[in-house]
Design a protein around this motif. Structure first.
Motif, mmCIF file in Angstrom:
data_model
loop_
_atom_site.group_PDB
_atom_site.id
_atom_site.type_symbol
_atom_site.label_atom_id
_atom_site.label_comp_id
_atom_site.label_asym_id
_atom_site.label_seq_id
_atom_site.Cartn_x
_atom_site.Cartn_y
_atom_site.Cartn_z
ATOM 1 N N THR A 1 0.835 -1.190 0.000
ATOM 2 C CA THR A 1 0.000 0.000 0.000
ATOM 3 C C THR A 1 0.869 1.239 0.000
ATOM 4 O O THR A 1 2.088 1.162 0.167
ATOM 5 N N LYS A 2 0.223 2.377 -0.184
ATOM 6 C CA LYS A 2 0.853 3.688 -0.036
ATOM 7 C C LYS A 2 -0.055 4.492 0.867
ATOM 8 O O LYS A 2 -1.237 4.614 0.602
ATOM 9 N N VAL A 3 0.474 4.976 1.971
ATOM 10 C CA VAL A 3 -0.330 5.785 2.882
ATOM 11 C C VAL A 3 0.457 7.024 3.293
ATOM 12 O O VAL A 3 1.672 7.083 3.152
ATOM 13 N N SER A 4 -0.255 7.995 3.816
ATOM 14 C CA SER A 4 0.415 9.147 4.406
ATOM 15 C C SER A 4 1.113 8.700 5.688
ATOM 16 O O SER A 4 0.637 7.801 6.389
ATOM 17 N N ALA A 5 2.232 9.340 5.988
ATOM 18 C CA ALA A 5 2.931 9.024 7.235
ATOM 19 C C ALA A 5 2.010 9.217 8.435
ATOM 20 O O ALA A 5 2.150 8.531 9.456
ATOM 21 N N ALA A 6 1.047 10.127 8.313
ATOM 22 C CA ALA A 6 0.109 10.377 9.414
ATOM 23 C C ALA A 6 -0.725 9.144 9.724
ATOM 24 O O ALA A 6 -1.052 8.879 10.889
ATOM 25 N N ALA A 7 -1.085 8.387 8.692
ATOM 26 C CA ALA A 7 -1.903 7.187 8.901
ATOM 27 C C ALA A 7 -1.131 6.110 9.644
ATOM 28 O O ALA A 7 -1.731 5.193 10.219
ATOM 29 N N LEU A 8 0.195 6.221 9.654
ATOM 30 C CA LEU A 8 1.037 5.217 10.315
ATOM 31 C C LEU A 8 1.227 5.475 11.803
ATOM 32 O O LEU A 8 1.761 4.624 12.510
ATOM 33 N N GLU A 9 0.806 6.644 12.256
ATOM 34 C CA GLU A 9 1.049 7.005 13.658
ATOM 35 C C GLU A 9 0.527 5.959 14.631
ATOM 36 O O GLU A 9 1.175 5.638 15.623
ATOM 37 N N GLY A 10 -0.673 5.446 14.356
ATOM 38 C CA GLY A 10 -1.272 4.465 15.257
ATOM 39 C C GLY A 10 -0.689 3.068 15.115
ATOM 40 O O GLY A 10 -1.027 2.175 15.889
ATOM 41 N N PHE A 11 0.182 2.884 14.135
ATOM 42 C CA PHE A 11 0.770 1.566 13.874
ATOM 43 C C PHE A 11 2.269 1.536 14.201
ATOM 44 O O PHE A 11 2.782 0.504 14.612
ATOM 45 N N ALA A 12 2.943 2.652 13.997
ATOM 46 C CA ALA A 12 4.376 2.749 14.256
ATOM 47 C C ALA A 12 4.627 4.103 14.922
ATOM 48 O O ALA A 12 4.674 5.129 14.237
ATOM 49 N N PRO A 13 4.769 4.137 16.244
ATOM 50 C CA PRO A 13 4.827 5.398 16.991
ATOM 51 C C PRO A 13 5.870 6.397 16.501
ATOM 52 O O PRO A 13 5.629 7.607 16.554
ATOM 53 N N THR A 14 7.020 5.936 16.025
ATOM 54 C CA THR A 14 8.059 6.884 15.614
ATOM 55 C C THR A 14 7.634 7.717 14.406
ATOM 56 O O THR A 14 8.190 8.789 14.157
#
Length: 329
Positions: free
Chosen positions: A90-103
């Motif tokens: 997939t391609k997501v915004s880094a913001a969408a990853l906040e809840g999956f990868a805290p850094t």
């Protein structure tokens, strides 16, 4: 040899060729890649290029099929599918990853980068590379970054020339604590809405405005409703191309090399496409009657200064990454 024997031999030869052909077909492997953007978006073009390069590098043995426009789910749903291995990439915004990868929260800090060159040095350097690999413990492996542009406010009723203009406005934000905190720090009312539902949310008055980069504002057609675009460039959020670790680990070393090389090549292309698309989008928005303004950024920086102090106290490990980024020459 009699005719009957010749026929039997010929039949076995044909069967052998057929089975050989079937084996070749069975050797073709397909990886599904989903994303939330429309096909006219420049990021989609980069993903199509990625798929093409994988097919070329593998001589057709490995193929990536791209599903755009939330066909397979929202960004959050796509990440969850990657975690269980039901979706390959997939391609997501880094913001969408906040809840999956805290850094990944670090990218949501407003006014984190000094300029484009500083951002590129960070992403291409040790800090950026480590941040791509941090989500592995959550079954998500980052392959590369795409330029996600600079996010600015757009609104329906009036231009947002300072944080004071956000008071009383419901501003759509991504499902991101950082985006929520940023809008709240500036005095607005953050309202999470899925990207695919934002057009109708603007139409119906569920939100008064949103924030995004020029190509996204144009390709989404939100400018049909929002006629004010204030270029304050509060956040510079990269997009991240990811692969499920379950899928990645199932690939051979050669297949992994094909995918990584294709991703890196697509990233180079995407940065070029993005720069052109940003210029073209701004011209098209003006032509469509959007009032574009360039407010004083210092007022917006002041409005979010509390976020840095809060991060230093509440999440010192993330704050260390912020300091490291700011220390990159």
């Amino acid at each position: 040899m009699n005719p009957k024997s010749n026929f039997i031999l010929f039949s076995f030869l044909c069967l052998g060729l057929f089975l050989s052909g079937c084996q070749e077909v069975l050797q073709v492997r397909e990886i599904k890649m989903g994303h939330a953007l429309v096909t006219s978006h420049p990021v989609h073009e980069a993903m199509v290029f990625l798929a093409k390069r994988v097919e070329e590098k593998s001589d057709g043995k490995l193929q990536i099929k791209v599903y755009p426009n939330q066909q397979l789910g929202t960004e959050r749903e796509l990440l969850e599918l990657l975690q269980i291995g039901s979706l390959g990439m997939t391609k997501v915004s880094a913001a969408a990853l906040e809840g999956f990868a805290p850094t990944m929260q670090v990218f949501g800090m407003p006014y984190l980068f000094r300029d484009d060159a500083h951002q590129k040095r960070v992403l291409d350097g040790p800090i950026g590379k480590q941040l791509l690999l941090d989500p592995e413990k959550y079954w998500l492996r980052g392959l590369c970054y795409y330029d996600g542009g600079k996010r600015s406010f757009y609104s329906k009723e009036k231009p947002i020339e300072s944080p004071a203009d956000l008071k009383g406005l419901k501003i759509r934000v991504m499902e991101s604590n950082m985006a929520t905190n940023m809008v709240r720090a500036m005095g607005g009312s953050p309202t999470p809405v899925a990207y695919g539902e934002l057009y109708s949310a603007l139409q119906q008055g569920i939100v008064d405005g949103a924030e995004n980069n020029p190509p996204s504002l144009y390709t989404s057609k939100h400018y049909e409703i929002c006629k004010f675009y204030s270029i304050d460039e509060h956040t510079v959020l990269p997009d991240v191309v990811l692969i499920s670790t379950k899928v990645w680990e199932s690939l051979s070393d050669e297949e992994q090399r094909w995918v990584q090389e294709a991703a890196d090549e697509s990233s180079e292309l995407q940065y070029k496409i993005w720069a052109e698309s940003t210029e073209n989008s701004l011209r098209a928005l003006e032509k469509a009657g959007v009032q574009i303004s360039y407010p004083d950024k210092s007022k917006f920086r002041e409005g979010v200064s509390s976020m840095y102090e809060q991060m230093k106290i509440e999440q010192p490990e993330i704050y260390k990454i912020i300091e490291a980024i700011q220390g990159v020459d």
